[in-house]
Design a protein around this motif. Structure first.
Motif, PDB file in Angstrom:
ATOM      1  N   SER A 159      59.401  57.856  31.085  1.00 29.92           N
ATOM      2  CA  SER A 159      58.825  56.950  32.087  1.00 29.92           C
ATOM      3  C   SER A 159      59.799  55.832  32.422  1.00 29.92           C
ATOM      4  CB  SER A 159      57.508  56.366  31.574  1.00 29.92           C
ATOM      5  OG  SER A 159      56.526  57.363  31.442  1.00 29.92           O
ATOM      6  N   LYS A 160      60.513  55.374  31.386  1.00 31.00           N
ATOM      7  CA  LYS A 160      61.517  54.326  31.622  1.00 31.00           C
ATOM      8  C   LYS A 160      62.739  54.897  32.345  1.00 31.00           C
ATOM      9  CE  LYS A 160      64.441  50.995  29.102  1.00 31.00           C
ATOM     10  NZ  LYS A 160      65.759  51.573  29.428  1.00 31.00           N
ATOM     11  N   LYS A 161      63.166  56.103  31.946  1.00 30.70           N
ATOM     12  CA  LYS A 161      64.385  56.685  32.483  1.00 30.70           C
ATOM     13  C   LYS A 161      64.202  57.268  33.891  1.00 30.70           C
ATOM     14  CE  LYS A 161      67.858  60.262  31.605  1.00 30.70           C
ATOM     15  NZ  LYS A 161      68.288  61.375  30.712  1.00 30.70           N
ATOM     16  N   LEU A 162      63.164  58.060  34.099  1.00 31.47           N
ATOM     17  CA  LEU A 162      62.996  58.791  35.354  1.00 31.47           C
ATOM     18  C   LEU A 162      62.116  58.066  36.363  1.00 31.47           C
ATOM     19  CD1 LEU A 162      62.514  62.438  33.985  1.00 31.47           C
ATOM     20  CD2 LEU A 162      64.623  61.297  34.693  1.00 31.47           C
ATOM     21  N   ALA A 163      61.037  57.441  35.874  1.00 29.69           N
ATOM     22  CA  ALA A 163      60.128  56.744  36.790  1.00 29.69           C
ATOM     23  C   ALA A 163      60.511  55.283  36.983  1.00 29.69           C
ATOM     24  CB  ALA A 163      58.692  56.850  36.279  1.00 29.69           C
ATOM     25  N   LYS A 164      61.502  54.811  36.223  1.00 22.28           N
ATOM     26  CA  LYS A 164      61.991  53.423  36.332  1.00 22.28           C
ATOM     27  C   LYS A 164      60.872  52.399  36.145  1.00 22.28           C
ATOM     28  CE  LYS A 164      65.928  55.260  37.565  1.00 22.28           C
ATOM     29  NZ  LYS A 164      67.036  55.403  36.583  1.00 22.28           N
ATOM     30  N   MET A 165      59.957  52.712  35.237  1.00 20.24           N
ATOM     31  CA  MET A 165      58.835  51.799  34.998  1.00 20.24           C
ATOM     32  C   MET A 165      59.225  50.691  34.023  1.00 20.24           C
ATOM     33  SD  MET A 165      55.620  54.464  34.624  1.00 20.24           S
ATOM     34  CE  MET A 165      54.444  53.130  34.288  1.00 20.24           C
ATOM     35  N   PRO A 166      58.734  49.473  34.243  1.00 21.74           N
ATOM     36  CA  PRO A 166      58.972  48.403  33.265  1.00 21.74           C
ATOM     37  C   PRO A 166      58.282  48.730  31.938  1.00 21.74           C
ATOM     38  CG  PRO A 166      58.213  47.534  35.374  1.00 21.74           C
ATOM     39  CD  PRO A 166      58.006  49.002  35.425  1.00 21.74           C
ATOM     40  N   ASN A 205      56.399  60.219  38.662  1.00 26.66           N
ATOM     41  CA  ASN A 205      55.576  59.093  38.215  1.00 26.66           C
ATOM     42  C   ASN A 205      55.051  59.333  36.796  1.00 26.66           C
ATOM     43  OD1 ASN A 205      53.303  60.843  38.449  1.00 26.66           O
ATOM     44  ND2 ASN A 205      53.089  60.287  40.611  1.00 26.66           N
ATOM     45  N   CYS A 263      61.581  53.918  22.878  1.00 26.99           N
ATOM     46  CA  CYS A 263      62.728  54.285  23.721  1.00 26.99           C
ATOM     47  C   CYS A 263      64.027  54.255  22.907  1.00 26.99           C
ATOM     48  CB  CYS A 263      62.827  53.341  24.911  1.00 26.99           C
ATOM     49  SG  CYS A 263      61.455  53.502  26.090  1.00 26.99           S
ATOM     50  N   GLU A 270      63.117  67.400  31.847  1.00 28.74           N
ATOM     51  CA  GLU A 270      63.687  66.742  33.031  1.00 28.74           C
ATOM     52  C   GLU A 270      63.919  67.746  34.162  1.00 28.74           C
ATOM     53  OE1 GLU A 270      67.178  64.551  32.134  1.00 28.74           O
ATOM     54  OE2 GLU A 270      66.110  62.929  31.105  1.00 28.74           O
ATOM     55  N   GLN A 320      59.294  62.276  43.983  1.00 29.17           N
ATOM     56  CA  GLN A 320      59.021  61.008  43.322  1.00 29.17           C
ATOM     57  C   GLN A 320      58.300  61.266  41.995  1.00 29.17           C
ATOM     58  OE1 GLN A 320      60.112  57.954  44.442  1.00 29.17           O
ATOM     59  NE2 GLN A 320      61.199  59.200  45.961  1.00 29.17           N
TER      60      GLN A 320
END
Length: 461
Positions: A409-416, A370, A435, A456, A368
């Protein structure tokens, strides 16, 4: 204030009542009373000579323990009963229908009623593989293991009686409780140690009921010095079995015998278990076996591989220990599968082989990713102090690294975007611009493409 002979006998009856089923108590003890106690001699009034025979044959041990507890070791027991010379059913008149009161002039019990008879040895039902020597120690099992070793080393110390071990399946409960029994038996061969699962205990009790052998069943279990019951939660909902076990538990605990229990949950979560049993489970020590940590998992793998004569590279051990996290049993199974695959396919043991084996056995845990991991890895890659990322500085190298963190963070952690901005004290619009900027540059900057790829890969492995 000194107790009267009647009060002492009432105490004995209460003790006996707690250690046998209610129907047996009502049948054989309820109507017994004390005639007197003087100079170490106790006289009990029983209904008939048949009662004397039954008490001596069926309950002598329990009665002796009760007398020793409340009257002392030197008590001598005498029975008195009302003896009818002729059976009333004969309808023959006798000169006196008043029963004559007869005292037995010599003790019915042996001169020393507390001398323990020699009991035959029993099979402890212990697996010799489950010993302390091959039980790997780590922080996840340190407390339970330390207490287990203390009991095994000094079984006369009852500080941890009962010992209640709980934890999820596959964390080593059965191994630990059997290791205690094995050590006790090794150091004290005369100790009557018995390991049994709760399911087997229930099955034995059911069979005893069917054959009218409940008393023999209880007497056998009350003769055990160290009773080890695995998966005690399997008695939940079995009220009659619980009631019988309650009396066995009481008897053993009162007589300083060791009880060791295991369960997949703690006593407070055992809905359906009698409250009086649950309270007794908490009398001694309750210890949790947690899910194995990385140190324990890797240690078990190394130990199992050595036992099987298997050479496993360090990176393969790390890969397995990282991905098999729930059960020690699963870890041992993976080693067996690896050995089989390597032998049949005549292959060296590699991460690829381990990955194939794990794919067939378990669901490999995905790491996971983060925000903190991304920040740490980006800063490490660009050799930047992570604290600088959160400042207002606009230096190019800091700004680029900050934008990379936002993008990943947007791509891998799927954070808003809002959540990313909150972490970096930036607005939603700033994060969106960062981004988009990275996306546009990736189309024509090979170095940036290389940077993203390497970061990555490190985060995903």
């Amino acid at each position: 204030m000194e107790k009267t002979h009647k009060e002492l006998w009432e105490n004995c009856l209460e003790f006996i009542k707690d250690n046998i089923p209610a129907e047996q108590y009502d049948a054989w003890f309820k109507d017994i009373s004390s005639l007197g106690y003087k100079d170490g001699a106790l006289k009990l009034l029983v209904p008939s000579s048949f009662f004397v025979e039954q008490l001596e044959n069926r309950y002598f041990k329990l009665l002796a323990i009760a007398l020793r507890k409340f009257y002392g070791n030197d008590v001598q027991l005498y029975y008195s009963y009302n003896q009818i010379k002729d059976e009333p059913s004969t309808n023959i008149k006798v000169k006196s229908s008043k029963p004559s009161h007869i005292d037995t002039n010599t003790p019915i019990a042996p001169a020393n009623p507390f001398k323990q008879e020699q009991l035959e040895n029993i099979d402890p039902q212990l697996n010799p593989r489950y010993n302390f020597e091959n039980y790997y120690k780590s922080n996840s099992n340190k407390i339970a293991l330390t207490i287990g070793e203390a009991i095994a080393t000094n079984p006369k110390c009852k500080t941890f009686n009962p010992l209640f071990i709980f934890g999820p399946s596959g964390v080593g409960k059965t191994h630990l409780i059997q290791a205690i029994g094995i050590r006790i038996k090794e150091d004290n061969p005369q100790n009557r140690v018995l390991y049994v699962t709760a399911r087997l205990f229930e099955s034995q009790y059911t069979a005893a009921v069917a054959r009218s052998k409940v008393n023999e069943f209880i007497n056998f279990y009350q003769s055990i010095d160290t009773l080890i019951i695995d998966d005690i939660q399997d008695l939940i909902g079995k009220q009659k079995t619980q009631n019988t076990f309650f009396h066995i538990f009481n008897h053993l605990h009162q007589n300083q015998k060791q009880l060791i229990l295991s369960s997949d949950c703690c006593p407070s979560q055992m809905d359906g278990m009698e409250a009086r049993l649950l309270s007794r489970f908490k009398w001694g020590m309750t210890a949790e076996l947690e899910r194995p940590d990385f140190e324990l998992r890797k240690g078990v793998l190394i130990q199992k591989a050595e036992q099987d004569g298997l050479a496993i590279p360090e990176e393969v051990l790390d890969f397995i220990a990282t991905n098999v996290t729930d059960s020690i049993r699963e870890l041992e199974g993976i080693i067996v599968s690896l050995m089989a695959h390597a032998t049949v396919l005549n292959q060296e043991i590699t991460i690829e082989l381990a990955r194939n084996v794990l794919a067939n056995a378990i669901k490999v845990n995905k790491r996971q990713i983060n925000f903190e991991m991304i920040t740490q890895e980006v800063c490490s890659y660009y050799q930047i102090d992570p604290d600088l990322i959160f400042t207002k500085t606009r230096k190019r190298e800091i700004s680029d690294a900050r934008q990379m963190i936002m993008y990943l963070s947007k791509k891998l952690a799927k954070m808003p975007l809002t959540a990313i901005g909150t972490r970096l004290s930036r607005t939603h619009a700033t994060v969106l611009h960062a981004c988009n900027n990275i996306d546009e540059r990736l189309a024509f900057e090979k170095q940036l493409q290389e940077d993203v790829k390497k970061i990555e890969e490190t985060l995903k492995n």
